[in-house]
Design a protein around this motif. Structure first.
Motif, PDB file in Angstrom:
ATOM      1  N   PRO A 150     -25.743   1.045  -6.089  1.00  0.00           N
ATOM      2  CA  PRO A 150     -24.965   0.550  -4.946  1.00  0.00           C
ATOM      3  C   PRO A 150     -23.464   0.775  -5.175  1.00  0.00           C
ATOM      4  N   ASP A 151     -22.734   1.036  -4.086  1.00  0.00           N
ATOM      5  CA  ASP A 151     -21.304   1.339  -4.186  1.00  0.00           C
ATOM      6  C   ASP A 151     -20.511   0.267  -4.932  1.00  0.00           C
ATOM      7  N   LEU A 152     -20.900  -0.987  -4.703  1.00  0.00           N
ATOM      8  CA  LEU A 152     -20.137  -2.094  -5.266  1.00  0.00           C
ATOM      9  C   LEU A 152     -20.112  -2.075  -6.796  1.00  0.00           C
ATOM     10  N   ILE A 153     -21.191  -1.575  -7.409  1.00  0.00           N
ATOM     11  CA  ILE A 153     -21.228  -1.585  -8.880  1.00  0.00           C
ATOM     12  C   ILE A 153     -21.090  -0.190  -9.486  1.00  0.00           C
ATOM     13  N   ARG A 154     -20.902   0.817  -8.644  1.00  0.00           N
ATOM     14  CA  ARG A 154     -20.748   2.180  -9.165  1.00  0.00           C
ATOM     15  C   ARG A 154     -19.603   2.295 -10.188  1.00  0.00           C
ATOM     16  N   PRO A 155     -18.443   1.648  -9.931  1.00  0.00           N
ATOM     17  CA  PRO A 155     -17.340   1.785 -10.913  1.00  0.00           C
ATOM     18  C   PRO A 155     -17.662   1.169 -12.278  1.00  0.00           C
ATOM     19  N   PHE A 156     -18.716   0.343 -12.363  1.00  0.00           N
ATOM     20  CA  PHE A 156     -18.997  -0.373 -13.614  1.00  0.00           C
ATOM     21  C   PHE A 156     -20.100   0.293 -14.436  1.00  0.00           C
ATOM     22  N   SER A 157     -20.325   1.590 -14.214  1.00  0.00           N
ATOM     23  CA  SER A 157     -21.383   2.283 -14.941  1.00  0.00           C
ATOM     24  C   SER A 157     -20.995   2.480 -16.405  1.00  0.00           C
ATOM     25  N   LEU A 158     -22.007   2.671 -17.234  1.00  0.00           N
ATOM     26  CA  LEU A 158     -21.756   2.943 -18.653  1.00  0.00           C
ATOM     27  C   LEU A 158     -21.006   4.269 -18.802  1.00  0.00           C
ATOM     28  N   ALA A 159     -21.247   5.187 -17.870  1.00  0.00           N
ATOM     29  CA  ALA A 159     -20.641   6.524 -17.959  1.00  0.00           C
ATOM     30  C   ALA A 159     -19.121   6.485 -17.859  1.00  0.00           C
ATOM     31  N   ARG A 160     -18.546   5.364 -17.361  1.00  0.00           N
ATOM     32  CA  ARG A 160     -17.092   5.344 -17.186  1.00  0.00           C
ATOM     33  C   ARG A 160     -16.346   5.518 -18.506  1.00  0.00           C
ATOM     34  N   PHE A 161     -16.981   5.149 -19.614  1.00  0.00           N
ATOM     35  CA  PHE A 161     -16.289   5.265 -20.903  1.00  0.00           C
ATOM     36  C   PHE A 161     -16.222   6.717 -21.363  1.00  0.00           C
ATOM     37  N   ALA A 162     -17.326   7.457 -21.160  1.00  0.00           N
ATOM     38  CA  ALA A 162     -17.319   8.865 -21.547  1.00  0.00           C
ATOM     39  C   ALA A 162     -16.427   9.676 -20.610  1.00  0.00           C
ATOM     40  N   ASN A 163     -16.264   9.199 -19.354  1.00  0.00           N
ATOM     41  CA  ASN A 163     -15.427   9.916 -18.380  1.00  0.00           C
ATOM     42  C   ASN A 163     -13.983   9.418 -18.375  1.00  0.00           C
ATOM     43  N   PHE A 164     -13.687   8.428 -19.209  1.00  0.00           N
ATOM     44  CA  PHE A 164     -12.353   7.831 -19.280  1.00  0.00           C
ATOM     45  C   PHE A 164     -11.903   7.317 -17.906  1.00  0.00           C
ATOM     46  N   GLU A 165     -12.788   6.550 -17.247  1.00  0.00           N
ATOM     47  CA  GLU A 165     -12.489   5.954 -15.938  1.00  0.00           C
ATOM     48  C   GLU A 165     -12.655   4.444 -15.998  1.00  0.00           C
ATOM     49  N   GLN A 166     -12.018   3.820 -16.975  1.00  0.00           N
ATOM     50  CA  GLN A 166     -12.208   2.390 -17.155  1.00  0.00           C
ATOM     51  C   GLN A 166     -11.635   1.568 -15.998  1.00  0.00           C
ATOM     52  N   VAL A 167     -12.181   0.351 -15.836  1.00  0.00           N
ATOM     53  CA  VAL A 167     -11.685  -0.584 -14.832  1.00  0.00           C
ATOM     54  C   VAL A 167     -10.956  -1.684 -15.594  1.00  0.00           C
ATOM     55  N   ASN A 168      -9.659  -1.526 -15.748  1.00  0.00           N
ATOM     56  CA  ASN A 168      -8.930  -2.414 -16.653  1.00  0.00           C
ATOM     57  C   ASN A 168      -8.623  -3.782 -16.046  1.00  0.00           C
ATOM     58  N   GLU A 169      -9.336  -4.811 -16.527  1.00  0.00           N
ATOM     59  CA  GLU A 169      -9.140  -6.168 -16.026  1.00  0.00           C
ATOM     60  C   GLU A 169      -8.529  -7.076 -17.082  1.00  0.00           C
ATOM     61  N   MET A 170      -7.945  -6.498 -18.123  1.00  0.00           N
ATOM     62  CA  MET A 170      -7.470  -7.334 -19.221  1.00  0.00           C
ATOM     63  C   MET A 170      -6.468  -8.378 -18.739  1.00  0.00           C
ATOM     64  N   GLY A 171      -5.594  -7.986 -17.793  1.00  0.00           N
ATOM     65  CA  GLY A 171      -4.571  -8.919 -17.317  1.00  0.00           C
ATOM     66  C   GLY A 171      -5.113 -10.032 -16.461  1.00  0.00           C
ATOM     67  N   ALA A 172      -6.396  -9.996 -16.115  1.00  0.00           N
ATOM     68  CA  ALA A 172      -6.934 -10.985 -15.192  1.00  0.00           C
ATOM     69  C   ALA A 172      -7.841 -12.007 -15.869  1.00  0.00           C
ATOM     70  N   THR A 173      -7.891 -11.990 -17.206  1.00  0.00           N
ATOM     71  CA  THR A 173      -8.707 -12.989 -17.886  1.00  0.00           C
ATOM     72  C   THR A 173      -8.006 -14.343 -17.786  1.00  0.00           C
ATOM     73  N   ALA A 174      -8.798 -15.412 -17.757  1.00  0.00           N
ATOM     74  CA  ALA A 174      -8.227 -16.750 -17.543  1.00  0.00           C
ATOM     75  C   ALA A 174      -7.362 -17.172 -18.719  1.00  0.00           C
ATOM     76  N   ALA A 175      -7.811 -16.837 -19.912  1.00  0.00           N
ATOM     77  CA  ALA A 175      -6.995 -17.039 -21.104  1.00  0.00           C
ATOM     78  C   ALA A 175      -7.041 -15.690 -21.783  1.00  0.00           C
ATOM     79  N   SER A 176      -6.008 -15.316 -22.505  1.00  0.00           N
ATOM     80  CA  SER A 176      -6.075 -13.966 -23.055  1.00  0.00           C
ATOM     81  C   SER A 176      -7.045 -13.953 -24.225  1.00  0.00           C
ATOM     82  N   HIS A 177      -7.925 -12.962 -24.212  1.00  0.00           N
ATOM     83  CA  HIS A 177      -8.897 -12.864 -25.298  1.00  0.00           C
ATOM     84  C   HIS A 177      -8.473 -11.779 -26.251  1.00  0.00           C
TER      85      HIS A 177
END
Lengths: 413, 98
Positions: free
Chosen positions: A386-413
């Motif tokens: 489904p389109d909604l989860i397409r960006p979250f595929s495992l393949a994004r790491f090999a394709n260097f297409e990460q979805v960077n959410e680090m700045g949106a964590t509630a506390a920094s991990h």
């Protein structure tokens, strides 16, 4: 009065409600096997049965329903993320949560309080403005508020904690909490009603992969064949993936949280500050929940550490000094599967007919409904993502297409 | 308070250290494929057993290796990277043709 109660209890007009049918033997084969009986696994089973008519489904849980990370989070629901992919995904989840009690005819205690994230530096203020705009664009209710508005919203908050005075806040009206156990049980009950088999104390010990395809799973109760399988085992994603013969971009860290004894209601919104590594909320029972950053190094162990408690309490008291007199009641930890870009992994795996619902780090509970719904679509369609989860595929790491959410964590991990 | 034994400075408080990830062999960035590079950068074994990993002592700026059990948190051994890396690593300077 006791007599009326007895009459009610014995009357056949009000039969005892059965949540889950009694356990049965495992069948030799299922269309779909879901590994992991937490919120996510149960949600996938429920949506498969409800929207796709797929009911020859077994959910295999090694311990008890919702007893893993579903029982170990801090039950926060929000969608004020940073990337358009993330905001779209989590906003859809918030919308499903809002109607879940009606859908189940079962109270999940969804409570919309709003989430306030504090900005202590100019850089954070700028990042928050961006988040507010992205969020509004996708229909979320998020805005920036100033010190005066923060003081009115949370009168008990210390606006000048130590070296980090509060400048502005990101006010996310859609922020909410729900009873985590109720979410898992709501899904379990409704899935079971539609024919899904839920097997507790059934541990998947090995996966049967033939010619690159998954054909079955070996459990402590025998071998089960299946058309396809989904792994939804937060905290053990790498372990199961290794059994299927591949690695994941995941490192597992413990995340600890704690709760005080119940006190009078003083805090309605969920308040968090990533600069102070702390988020605080008051439950509907009056307990104050503290959560913070992960442990500083990876571990598969949920032990409690004094260092983390000390730093968490120090930050919590900077924000709400009067809590110094409250007594801690309980502490717990869960294992978080952290990905390098702080986004989950959903979709296909290197093994055919084996789907991934993994990498949920510290953001898994809030995604339960939408992850279940989209993963069910994926499974039912035989692998159409489904389109909604397409960006979250495992393949994004090999394709260097990460979805960077680090700045949106509630506390920094 | 957990104590980690630094091979250079002796036993120190865990808060003086930073975790540096699993020990992996780096492929040659000039010749490896994108896939191999992604594997090296992002993928991990991450199994609940004994692993060899990098640690950094912040106060002295010293990197070393530790063998730690990911389930029990027991550190079996810490040692100087010189035990493993005895030779200087030279990477090929030639740019891959593109």
């Amino acid at each position: 009065m006791p007599f009326a109660l007895l009459k009610y209890g014995l009357s056949s007009e009000y039969p005892a409600e059965v949540d889950l049918p009694p356990p049965t033997e495992l069948k030799a084969s299922y269309d779909v096997v879901i590994i992991g009986g937490g919120g996510h696994g149960l949600a996938i089973a429920y949506y498969l049965a409800k929207y796709h008519g797929v009911t020859n489904v077994a959910v295999l849980e090694k311990a008890y329903l919702g007893g893993g990370n579903t029982a170990r989070n801090t039950a926060v629901i929000r969608s004020n993320y940073l990337t358009s992919e993330g905001v779209r995904f989590y906003s859809a989840s918030v919308k499903l949560f809002q109607n879940l009690s009606n859908e189940f005819d079962f109270n999940i205690m969804y409570s919309e309080r709003g989430q306030l994230t504090l900005a202590h530096t100019d850089a954070t203020v700028r990042a928050f403005r961006q988040r507010a705009e992205v969020n509004k664009h996708f229909g979320g209710r998020t805005e920036m508020i100033d010190r005066q508005q923060i003081a009115e919203l949370v009168p008990s908050l210390n606006l000048d904690p130590g070296h980090l005075p509060v400048l502005e806040g990101l006010w996310h009206r859609d922020g909410a909490t729900a009873r985590h156990d109720a979410v898992a049980w709501g899904y379990a009950k409704e899935a079971a009603k539609r024919g899904v088999e839920i097997h507790q104390l059934t541990e998947v010990q090995d996966l049967i992969v033939e010619d690159g395809r998954l054909t079955g799973v070996k459990t402590n109760r025998g071998t089960v064949r299946c058309g396809c399988a989904v792994q939804a085992v937060a905290g053990h994603s790498s372990v199961l993936a290794a059994k299927a013969g591949f690695r994941l971009p995941i490192v597992s860290y413990p995340l600890q949280a704690m709760v005080t004894q119940p006190i009078k209601p003083f805090l309605d919104p969920l308040v968090s500050s990533s600069a102070m590594h702390c988020y605080v909320q008051q439950t509907s029972r009056g307990e104050v929940v503290f959560g913070g950053g992960s442990d500083p190094y990876p571990l598969y162990n949920t032990r409690s550490t004094l260092e983390l408690k000390e730093s968490l309490i120090a930050s919590g008291l900077e924000m709400f000094p009067f809590l110094a007199k409250a007594k801690l009641m309980r502490q717990w930890g869960g294992i978080t599967d952290m990905t390098p870009d702080y986004s989950p992994i959903m979709g296909e795996s290197p093994v055919e007919n084996y789907y991934l619902d993994a990498g949920w780090g510290t953001w898994g509970f809030k995604a339960t409904p939408i992850c279940g719904k989209t993963m069910a679509q994926l499974v039912a369609s035989g692998g159409q993502v489904p389109d909604l989860i397409r960006p979250f595929s495992l393949a994004r790491f090999a394709n260097f297409e990460q979805v960077n959410e680090m700045g949106a964590t509630a506390a920094s991990h | 308070m957990k104590i980690l034994n630094c091979p250079l400075n002796g036993p120190r408080n865990i808060s003086e250290f930073v975790y540096g990830g699993e020990l992996k062999t780096m492929p040659d960035p000039a010749t490896c494929s994108d896939r191999e590079w992604a594997e090296h950068v992002f993928y991990h074994d991450n199994q609940p057993g004994m692993i060899t990993e990098w640690w950094f002592h912040t106060a002295s700026g010293y990197w070393f290796l530790a063998e730690r059990h990911l389930l029990t948190d027991e550190v079996q051994r810490t040692f100087d990277p010189g035990e493993l890396f005895r030779q200087r690593i030279e990477f090929s300077r030639e740019e891959s043709a593109s």
